[in-house]
Design an enzyme around this catalytic site. Structure first.
Site: not given
Length: 484
Positions: A252, A153, A286
């Site tokens: 993460e 992303n 995220c």
């Protein structure tokens, strides 16, 4: 460098074809055209990369701080010189809009510059001892070989966020980029380190499917720490494998971030922030705003203004400068999100605007009447869908915000900053911002989440801590007496 370079692996300073029979197809998510077919790395290729990194680390770890910093200074020059190429690849490989690619480029550059300070920040300590004539020395040193699994992303920034600090602290790396973005989360980065003159074996990149080399990437005996950015499901599997083999991790993972809009908020400013925090990179972040929890006293005013703002956002070709919302990474993502919308509508939510898709382009969408048990609020949407939840009080808003397995980022809007901070303290999250949106990443500040959003922190001294280890060496001045 020839585009053919980005069809090869980068192992021990050499570009070479992967030896697996499988291929990794690199596809433009907007045009669906194939950018390249990359021969995949085999387990043998991965083993050679890890062995090269382990050998190189023995030499790299004794470079002086000034020597390491000189390499990083050259890396900054190379990255700045090749900015237009990096942005172009982010647009065509990751579906980034121009504005998102610019944000990502600047964030990655910030990480490199921050990492350049690490060699002189690897401080040890001398501590007193309760044994007479003794002193306790604590030495800090690199961990060794770091395995980095890059995401698709924010591929350039989020891969660099681990690669640069790891190398700056005396480690070497093997990178497995995301199969959707093998260039921007791996191969291009290898080329930048090569052009900057880093020694062979310091940065290695192997492109391969997780199903073929994913597990052994984690369990290989050479690797000391796995740094992964991606989904909670994959992160959980990596953590399980790493734990079984007693390896450290920096994970993460996902987020289901809430923006709380209290009754005293500046609605216009909250709307502007929510639009950016939700629709930057089509919500495929995220940290993206997923749930907007609005106090009932200002709910209708916010919804009306937010609808007007969202309907003004241009969506389509990410290479056009005016585009705000580009394509989702693939059609499976479109189908997954539309299914969640349909199920949420069946349970009572309403589509205020958007909801349609053409190819991988999905209209910026707003759902109202959302409750916490609907898929739109329960899941990490990872798409251009904002779910608005009405709250009757501050207490209810906090409860709604905490009603998630995730705890990565968040936001609180109020004209009373002290009140905002007190609310923020009650939200179970690793990061949260007052009168701002949830997508923030600064190279020198602690970045990471709570609950199922991950383990560990990136950024500044927290990254330095993660990529190094300490050793206690006790030193006697003379000799001590023992009881037997």
């Amino acid at each position: 460098m020839s585009p053919q370079t980005f069809m090869k692996q980068y192992i021990n300073g050499e570009w070479q074809s992967g030896s697996s029979e499988k291929m990794v197809e690199n596809v433009n998510p907007y045009t669906n055209q194939t950018l390249s077919n990359i021969p995949s790395a085999s387990e043998e290729d991965l083993d050679r990369a890890y062995q090269a990194a382990e050998k190189a680390q023995q030499e790299w770890k004794v470079f002086t701080p000034a020597e390491v910093q000189s390499y990083f200074e050259e890396l900054v020059k190379v990255v700045e010189k090749r900015k237009d190429e990096i942005v172009d690849w982010l647009v065509k490989e990751a579906g980034s809009t121009i504005v998102k690619a610019e944000v990502e480029y600047q964030a990655a550059l910030g990480i490199i510059k921050e990492s350049a300070s690490f060699p002189t920040r690897m401080n040890g300590q001398i501590l007193p001892s309760n044994t007479k004539g003794k002193e306790n020395r604590v030495y800090r040193s690199p961990k060794g070989v770091i395995g980095v699994i890059g995401p698709w992303n924010f591929p350039f920034h989020l891969a660099m966020r681990s690669i640069a600090p790891a190398i700056a602290t005396g480690n070497t790396v093997v990178v497995k980029p995301a199969s959707e973005t093998p260039v921007t989360s791996g191969l291009f980065i290898a080329e930048l380190f090569e052009e900057a003159g880093f020694p062979k074996g310091v940065c290695n990149v192997v492109v391969g499917r997780g199903s073929e080399i994913g597990d052994v990437f984690v369990t290989h005996p050479s690797v000391k720490l796995i740094s992964f950015t991606g989904s909670t499901e994959v992160g959980s599997h990596i953590g399980e494998l790493a734990g079984r083999h007693i390896k450290d991790t920096a994970l993460e993972l996902g987020g289901n971030n809430a923006m709380i809009v209290l009754e005293d908020a500046n609605i216009d400013k909250a709307v502007q922030a929510a639009a950016f925090g939700k629709y930057l990179h089509q919500g495929q972040i995220c940290m993206a705003v997923n749930r907007i929890i609005v106090h009932e006293q200002v709910h209708d005013e916010f919804v009306s203004a937010f609808k007007e703002k969202v309907e003004s956002l241009k969506f389509g070709d990410p290479s056009e400068k005016e585009s705000v919302v580009g394509p989702l990474i693939n059609h499976e993502a479109v189908k997954r999100i539309q299914e969640d919308i349909e199920k949420s509508v069946e349970q009572g939510a309403s589509i205020l605007t958007g909801g349609e898709a053409e190819g991988n382009i999905m209209q910026p969408t707003i759902l109202t009447g959302v409750t916490s048990d609907m898929p739109a609020a329960e899941h990490e949407m990872f798409g251009p869908v904002a779910s608005i939840i009405k709250a009757g009080s501050e207490e209810e808003a906090v409860k709604e915000a905490n009603n998630s397995h995730y705890g990565l980022s968040g936001s609180v809007f109020t004209e009373d900053i002290h009140r905002g901070v007190e609310v923020a303290k009650r939200i179970e999250t690793g990061m949260i911002h007052i009168n701002d949106q949830s997508v923030n990443d600064e190279a020198h500040v602690a970045f990471g989440g709570e609950k199922e959003s991950g383990i560990g922190r990136f950024g500044g001294e927290w990254a330095l801590e993660k990529f190094t280890t300490v050793k206690w060496i006790g030193v006697m001045n003379g000799y001590r007496e023992f009881p037997f």
